[in-house]
Motif scaffolding. Structure first.
Motif, PDB file in Angstrom:
ATOM      1  N   LEU A  10     -65.345 -19.031 -36.416  1.00 30.60           N
ATOM      2  CA  LEU A  10     -66.258 -19.001 -37.560  1.00 30.60           C
ATOM      3  C   LEU A  10     -65.532 -19.444 -38.814  1.00 30.60           C
ATOM      4  O   LEU A  10     -64.388 -19.048 -39.049  1.00 30.60           O
ATOM      5  CB  LEU A  10     -66.778 -17.566 -37.741  1.00 30.60           C
ATOM      6  CG  LEU A  10     -67.614 -17.287 -38.997  1.00 30.60           C
ATOM      7  CD1 LEU A  10     -68.719 -16.284 -38.672  1.00 30.60           C
ATOM      8  CD2 LEU A  10     -66.764 -16.776 -40.165  1.00 30.60           C
ATOM      9  N   GLY A  12     -66.361 -20.919 -43.169  1.00 25.59           N
ATOM     10  CA  GLY A  12     -67.307 -21.307 -44.210  1.00 25.59           C
ATOM     11  C   GLY A  12     -66.621 -22.149 -45.261  1.00 25.59           C
ATOM     12  O   GLY A  12     -65.401 -22.081 -45.441  1.00 25.59           O
ATOM     13  N   ILE A  13     -67.430 -22.944 -45.935  1.00 19.77           N
ATOM     14  CA  ILE A  13     -66.918 -23.724 -47.072  1.00 19.77           C
ATOM     15  C   ILE A  13     -67.864 -23.489 -48.238  1.00 19.77           C
ATOM     16  O   ILE A  13     -69.083 -23.402 -48.066  1.00 19.77           O
ATOM     17  CB  ILE A  13     -66.881 -25.239 -46.751  1.00 19.77           C
ATOM     18  CG1 ILE A  13     -66.069 -25.511 -45.481  1.00 19.77           C
ATOM     19  CG2 ILE A  13     -66.283 -26.019 -47.923  1.00 19.77           C
ATOM     20  CD1 ILE A  13     -66.008 -26.984 -45.114  1.00 19.77           C
ATOM     21  N   PHE A  43     -70.601 -22.397 -41.632  1.00 17.16           N
ATOM     22  CA  PHE A  43     -71.645 -22.149 -42.624  1.00 17.16           C
ATOM     23  C   PHE A  43     -71.285 -22.613 -44.029  1.00 17.16           C
ATOM     24  O   PHE A  43     -70.143 -22.952 -44.324  1.00 17.16           O
ATOM     25  CB  PHE A  43     -72.038 -20.661 -42.624  1.00 17.16           C
ATOM     26  CG  PHE A  43     -70.969 -19.744 -43.169  1.00 17.16           C
ATOM     27  CD1 PHE A  43     -69.947 -19.294 -42.361  1.00 17.16           C
ATOM     28  CD2 PHE A  43     -71.017 -19.324 -44.497  1.00 17.16           C
ATOM     29  CE1 PHE A  43     -68.971 -18.443 -42.864  1.00 17.16           C
ATOM     30  CE2 PHE A  43     -70.056 -18.481 -45.007  1.00 17.16           C
ATOM     31  CZ  PHE A  43     -69.021 -18.037 -44.190  1.00 17.16           C
ATOM     32  N   HIS A  48     -70.838 -17.472 -52.264  1.00 17.03           N
ATOM     33  CA  HIS A  48     -69.476 -17.473 -52.796  1.00 17.03           C
ATOM     34  C   HIS A  48     -69.365 -18.481 -53.938  1.00 17.03           C
ATOM     35  O   HIS A  48     -68.705 -18.230 -54.952  1.00 17.03           O
ATOM     36  CB  HIS A  48     -68.452 -17.802 -51.703  1.00 17.03           C
ATOM     37  CG  HIS A  48     -67.992 -16.610 -50.940  1.00 17.03           C
ATOM     38  ND1 HIS A  48     -68.223 -16.430 -49.592  1.00 17.03           N
ATOM     39  CD2 HIS A  48     -67.307 -15.517 -51.340  1.00 17.03           C
ATOM     40  CE1 HIS A  48     -67.699 -15.269 -49.205  1.00 17.03           C
ATOM     41  NE2 HIS A  48     -67.142 -14.700 -50.246  1.00 17.03           N
ATOM     42  N   MET A 143     -66.517 -12.091 -48.136  1.00 19.48           N
ATOM     43  CA  MET A 143     -65.916 -12.935 -47.105  1.00 19.48           C
ATOM     44  C   MET A 143     -65.623 -12.125 -45.839  1.00 19.48           C
ATOM     45  O   MET A 143     -65.824 -12.613 -44.724  1.00 19.48           O
ATOM     46  CB  MET A 143     -64.652 -13.601 -47.654  1.00 19.48           C
ATOM     47  CG  MET A 143     -64.004 -14.514 -46.661  1.00 19.48           C
ATOM     48  SD  MET A 143     -63.058 -15.808 -47.450  1.00 19.48           S
ATOM     49  CE  MET A 143     -62.001 -16.273 -46.080  1.00 19.48           C
ATOM     50  N   VAL A 157     -58.924 -21.848 -41.252  1.00 17.44           N
ATOM     51  CA  VAL A 157     -58.937 -21.964 -42.719  1.00 17.44           C
ATOM     52  C   VAL A 157     -57.671 -22.674 -43.186  1.00 17.44           C
ATOM     53  O   VAL A 157     -56.739 -22.872 -42.409  1.00 17.44           O
ATOM     54  CB  VAL A 157     -58.961 -20.578 -43.408  1.00 17.44           C
ATOM     55  CG1 VAL A 157     -60.330 -19.940 -43.369  1.00 17.44           C
ATOM     56  CG2 VAL A 157     -57.906 -19.651 -42.823  1.00 17.44           C
ATOM     57  N   GLN A 161     -56.333 -19.330 -47.689  1.00 14.42           N
ATOM     58  CA  GLN A 161     -57.319 -18.302 -47.329  1.00 14.42           C
ATOM     59  C   GLN A 161     -56.751 -17.196 -46.453  1.00 14.42           C
ATOM     60  O   GLN A 161     -57.462 -16.272 -46.043  1.00 14.42           O
ATOM     61  CB  GLN A 161     -58.507 -18.954 -46.618  1.00 14.42           C
ATOM     62  CG  GLN A 161     -59.286 -19.905 -47.490  1.00 14.42           C
ATOM     63  CD  GLN A 161     -59.872 -19.195 -48.692  1.00 14.42           C
ATOM     64  OE1 GLN A 161     -60.480 -18.129 -48.573  1.00 14.42           O
ATOM     65  NE2 GLN A 161     -59.669 -19.756 -49.873  1.00 14.42           N
ATOM     66  N   HIS A 164     -57.317 -13.607 -47.431  1.00 17.96           N
ATOM     67  CA  HIS A 164     -58.690 -13.137 -47.249  1.00 17.96           C
ATOM     68  C   HIS A 164     -58.957 -12.660 -45.816  1.00 17.96           C
ATOM     69  O   HIS A 164     -59.685 -11.700 -45.601  1.00 17.96           O
ATOM     70  CB  HIS A 164     -59.684 -14.251 -47.607  1.00 17.96           C
ATOM     71  CG  HIS A 164     -59.846 -14.440 -49.086  1.00 17.96           C
ATOM     72  ND1 HIS A 164     -60.007 -15.677 -49.666  1.00 17.96           N
ATOM     73  CD2 HIS A 164     -59.876 -13.551 -50.096  1.00 17.96           C
ATOM     74  CE1 HIS A 164     -60.138 -15.533 -50.976  1.00 17.96           C
ATOM     75  NE2 HIS A 164     -60.051 -14.244 -51.263  1.00 17.96           N
TER      76      HIS A 164
HETATM   77  N1  TRP Z   1     -63.274 -18.460 -49.400  1.00 16.83           N
HETATM   78  C1  TRP Z   1     -63.346 -19.645 -48.576  1.00 16.83           C
HETATM   79  C2  TRP Z   1     -62.781 -20.829 -49.395  1.00 16.83           C
HETATM   80  O1  TRP Z   1     -62.786 -20.783 -50.593  1.00 16.83           O
HETATM   81  C3  TRP Z   1     -64.759 -19.957 -48.135  1.00 16.83           C
HETATM   82  C4  TRP Z   1     -65.308 -18.887 -47.247  1.00 16.83           C
HETATM   83  C5  TRP Z   1     -66.293 -17.985 -47.562  1.00 16.83           C
HETATM   84  C6  TRP Z   1     -64.905 -18.595 -45.907  1.00 16.83           C
HETATM   85  N2  TRP Z   1     -66.547 -17.178 -46.509  1.00 16.83           N
HETATM   86  C7  TRP Z   1     -65.714 -17.507 -45.474  1.00 16.83           C
HETATM   87  C8  TRP Z   1     -63.961 -19.161 -45.052  1.00 16.83           C
HETATM   88  C9  TRP Z   1     -65.555 -16.945 -44.195  1.00 16.83           C
HETATM   89  C10 TRP Z   1     -63.808 -18.596 -43.773  1.00 16.83           C
HETATM   90  C11 TRP Z   1     -64.616 -17.495 -43.353  1.00 16.83           C
HETATM   91  O2  TRP Z   1     -62.370 -21.799 -48.811  1.00 16.83           O
END
Ligand code: TRP
Length: 336
Positions: A10, A12-13, A43, A48, A143, A157, A161, A164
């Motif tokens: 999983l 996200g961007i 996603f 964010h 996140m 990532v 990241q 996180h």
């Molecule tokens: N914080 C990530 C970034 O700035 C983007 C992101 C949001 C993300 N939710 C996530 C990445 C969940 C991985 C999993 O690049």
């Protein structure tokens, strides 16, 4: 492999601007490469982005742009691959509240983005939290929810990241210590050899430095951008140093090894000008992104395809996150 046998990848961007070569090499390409072994859930982290993008129509447009980018670069939604928009999955936000009640505030005080912002305030002598929203502070909890809501096994990532993902694990551990094994602990997955792609000026390629190479520029503009790569002023005949040269680093990131070795030799010998190398790099980038750029343009021209894919993605994502939400509600005592 049947769908449920596969581990889940999983990521996200944030929709904060056109995807760059750095995003592609550092994260998007490795993430897409996992699609034949993992069930992938990718996603658009629009809530964010709301920590920084405060123009409604712009955020909406950037969201379409990023959806088209994922699809154009090769994400193929189907049984084993889902593309969705974070804001379409309300379960994530319900889970976020539960997680926040188990998140030590001190953990968030130490999160890089918040800490950088409050350190900058301290330097400039204003109050510590000047201009810092609770959304920025809580960013890591959202996140964590993105990740934990889907029982993710791996999270591809960029290096920036990593913290996180560690925070997400920490929060999951607190929940599991309290209620037993409710949440799956995710692992980060960082592409070791392309950790930092330099930008035009040699610093890390980043939208905030304005030094990026966007992926889907039309060929002429792409070439013009590549010409802006900063080099020293050695004339063509002079030998050049491949180490520490931004142009060489970018060339190495996209060209096959043999071509890189050939260029290294030509650098050391002299007789090759930077302009020539820039043109070669531009040709390669234009060829590499020609097809994706056409697909991107088509998707952006008629938004219906993107809308349909995001609707289907949301439905699937909600069914997964709904099950995790139910598990959590049962654990914490809000299920009846
Ligand atoms: N914080 C990530 C970034 O700035 C983007 C992101 C949001 C993300 N939710 C996530 C990445 C969940 C991985 C999993 O690049």
């Amino acid at each position: 492999m049947a769908s449920n046998d596969r581990p889940v990848s999983l990521t996200g961007i944030k929709p904060t601007g056109a995807a760059t070569l750095g995003n592609y090499l550092g994260m998007i390409r490795p993430a897409l490469g996992l699609a034949d072994q993992y069930r992938v859930l990718y996603f658009i982290a629009d809530y964010h982005a709301l920590t920084t993008v405060h123009d409604g129509p712009e955020l909406c447009e950037l969201t379409y742009d990023l959806a088209a980018t994922w699809l154009a670069l090769g994400l193929e939604p189907g049984e084993e691959a889902t593309l969705y928009r974070q804001s379409d999955v309300p379960e994530i936000f319900e889970i976020m509240w539960i997680l926040s009640c188990f998140t030590p505030k001190g953990l968030l005080n130490r999160a890089h983005a918040y800490k950088a912002a409050s350190d900058a305030n301290e330097q400039s002598g204003t109050t510590p939290d000047d201009g810092i929203s609770a959304g920025l502070f809580n960013y890591p909890v959202l996140m964590a929810s993105d990740i934990l809501a889907f029982d993710a096994d791996v999270v591809p990532v960029g290096l920036d990241q990593k913290q996180h993902i560690e925070i997400a694990r920490d929060i999951a551990e607190v929940i599991n210590q309290t209620y037993g094994p409710v949440l799956r602990l995710p692992e980060h997955r960082i592409e070791e050899n392309v950790q930092t792609i330099p930008g035009l000026d040699g610093r890390k390629m980043s939208k905030s430095y304005g030094n990026t190479i966007p992926l889907f520029l039309e060929p002429k503009k792409l070439r013009k951008t590549v010409r802006k790569i900063v080099t020293d002023s050695r004339p063509p005949e002079e030998p050049k140093d491949p180490e520490g040269d931004t142009l060489f680093a970018l060339f190495s990131a996209v060209a096959p090894v043999d071509d890189v070795e050939d260029l290294r030799r030509r650098y050391l010998e002299g007789g090759t000008g930077y302009g020539e190398v820039k043109d070669d790099l531009a040709d390669r980038l234009i060829a590499l992104f020609e097809e994706p750029r056409q697909r991107y343009d088509e998707l952006m021209a008629g938004r219906a395809t993107i809308d349909r894919i995001l609707d289907e993605g949301a439905e699937h994502a909600r069914s997964i996150a709904g099950r995790v939400r139910d598990r959590l509600r049962t654990a914490v005592g809000t299920a009846r």
